[in-house]
Design an enzyme around this catalytic site. Structure first.
Site, PDB file in Angstrom:
ATOM      1  N   LYS A   1      24.425   7.107  11.612  1.00  0.00           N
ATOM      2  CA  LYS A   1      23.770   8.236  10.941  1.00  0.00           C
ATOM      3  C   LYS A   1      22.577   7.751  10.129  1.00  0.00           C
ATOM      4  O   LYS A   1      22.454   6.549   9.871  1.00  0.00           O
ATOM      5  CB  LYS A   1      24.784   8.937  10.033  1.00  0.00           C
ATOM      6  CG  LYS A   1      25.395   8.020   8.980  1.00  0.00           C
ATOM      7  CD  LYS A   1      26.667   8.616   8.400  1.00  0.00           C
ATOM      8  CE  LYS A   1      27.218   7.735   7.276  1.00  0.00           C
ATOM      9  NZ  LYS A   1      28.522   8.215   6.798  1.00  0.00           N
TER      10      LYS A   1
ATOM     11  N   TYR B   1       0.825   1.623 -13.134  1.00  0.00           N
ATOM     12  CA  TYR B   1       1.091   2.863 -13.874  1.00  0.00           C
ATOM     13  C   TYR B   1       1.864   2.585 -15.154  1.00  0.00           C
ATOM     14  O   TYR B   1       2.753   1.723 -15.176  1.00  0.00           O
ATOM     15  CB  TYR B   1       1.917   3.820 -13.012  1.00  0.00           C
ATOM     16  CG  TYR B   1       1.178   4.376 -11.819  1.00  0.00           C
ATOM     17  CD1 TYR B   1       0.025   5.150 -11.992  1.00  0.00           C
ATOM     18  CD2 TYR B   1       1.631   4.129 -10.531  1.00  0.00           C
ATOM     19  CE1 TYR B   1      -0.644   5.674 -10.896  1.00  0.00           C
ATOM     20  CE2 TYR B   1       0.961   4.644  -9.431  1.00  0.00           C
ATOM     21  CZ  TYR B   1      -0.180   5.415  -9.618  1.00  0.00           C
ATOM     22  OH  TYR B   1      -0.842   5.923  -8.534  1.00  0.00           O
TER      23      TYR B   1
END
Ligand SMILES: *Cc1c(COP(=O)(O)O)cnc(C)c1O
Length: 387
Positions: A52, A277
């Site tokens: 998955k 940042y």
């Protein structure tokens, strides 16, 4: 440019120049296959290989192709959605596929068309599946995960539906088998109770399965003292262990993924200046800062900001400041570093290796999330497969 992690290019026969320019994930299919073989031997049962979320970020189609080589040690593949099953079928995978999440009633016809075994537990769905002659299905029993399936102490209510349509398999799922705190034993006992309650309602030879990766690993200690060996039931459903994480230390599994990014810029930052940042990194004295072409847009999470390390020429160098979406800065003041050099953010480079678990632990994040993030942007280069 020379590099000290030559195995992918050697295995695939391509030159260094065949690599993507900026960032990529080397996925070692041979390691995934060996991990699967090891887990299968430990479980001593055929496995439902969970692929998955695009094979936990590694590429479900390539993984399914590689694991098909396990022959009858592989019962089939496990997915979470019909889109995932569809992608496997479109790639020519004709093995059994079990969908482990509850489908919506409107999805059952698609499941049938794809030859997918659904996990069912509501009598209306069981009857609808039977009415459309959907084929084999598995009964999901909730023993404490409280996520999907019929409660272990309410299975009796399913008797009428089971009299109309018997399942091929019956399974449950553990919530913390890795903890070794008795929860797995409690879930085992609840599942055993449910099976006993349904004994005369289930066919002989119904495929019973419960162990995920942690379940498989949790029974290895027991095997020293008990005669019982391997996983209970007929099958086991390993996921993350195939990809070399979470139970890697317990089971001796191999690293399978290597996230690489090239150095695309280098600068000197002066005393007191900041990087990235938020300005969370401040240079003390002149520092040499390299920018690599991967960030959280490639699955290298912001959690590694200012505390992760990456390998450059096999040597750890620290992440400087906040990881941005497309770029991450490194303090390479003390390292050999040129434009075009390849940094390894996860995995092995020469003698150095930051395993998936090491990196996840350093950032305080789940190794599951770290792995699935690898599918975001960086192309995956599969190597080491048997075909
Ligand atoms: C994801 C999943 C697995 C595999 O779990 P891992 O912890 O990755 O080994 C097994 N069974 C079910 C039902 C799942 O959803």
């Amino acid at each position: 440019m020379t590099s000290i992690y030559p195995e992918p290019t050697r295995a695939s026969g391509h030159s260094e120049h065949a690599r993507p320019a900026r960032a990529w994930v080397d996925v070692d299919l041979g390691a995934i296959r060996r991990n699967a073989e090891r887990m299968q031997r430990t479980a001593d049962r055929a496995i439902v290989a969970m692929v998955k979320a695009d094979g936990y970020g590694t590429g479900a189609i390539a993984v399914a192709g590689e694991l098909s080589g396990l022959g009858d040690r592989l019962w089939g593949f496990g997915v979470a959605t019909l889109d995932e099953a569809n992608a496997l079928r479109a790639a020519g995978v004709d093995a059994r596929i079990l969908c482990c999440t509850p489908l919506l009633p409107g999805e059952l016809a698609d499941a049938k068309a794809l030859g997918v075994r659904p996990s069912l537990h509501r009598d209306a769905d069981i009857d609808a599946w039977q009415a459309m002659q959907g084929g084999a299905w598995h009964l999901a029993i909730d023993t404490g995960m409280s996520r999907a399936g019929v409660r272990w102490d309410e299975v009796d209510a399913l008797r009428p539906a089971l009299a109309r349509s018997v399942p091929e398999g019956v399974f449950t799922h553990f919530h913390s088998a890795e903890r070794n705190d008795g929860s797995r034993e409690e879930q085992d006992a609840r599942f055993d109770d449910a099976l006993a309650t349904l004994r005369d309602a289930l066919p002989n030879g119904v495929l019973e399965h419960r162990d995920n990766s942690a379940g498989i690993a949790s029974r290895t200690a027991l095997r020293q003292t008990h005669t019982a060996s391997g996983s209970p039931g007929a099958l086991a459903r390993p996921g993350i262990g195939l990809y070399g994480a979470f139970v890697a230390e317990t089971l001796g599994l191999e690293q399978t993924v290597h996230l690489r990014a090239r150095v695309v810029d280098i600068r000197h930052v002066r005393d007191g200046e900041t990087v990235s940042y938020g300005g969370t990194y401040t240079a003390h004295g002149v520092r040499r800062i390299a920018t690599i072409a991967a960030g959280h847009g490639d699955g290298y999470r912001q959690a590694f900001s200012g505390k992760g390390h990456v390998l450059l020429h096999g040597v750890p160098v620290p992440v400087a400041g906040i990881v941005s979406m497309d770029m991450t800065m490194l303090d390479v003041t003390d390292a050999r570093c040129e434009i075009g050099d390849v940094a390894t953010l996860i995995g092995r480079d020469g003698a150095g290796c930051f395993s998936t678990d090491d990196v996840a632990r350093a950032g305080g994040i789940s190794p599951y999330e770290l792995l699935v993030g690898l599918a975001l942007r960086a192309p995956r280069i599969h190597f080491g497969g048997s075909t």
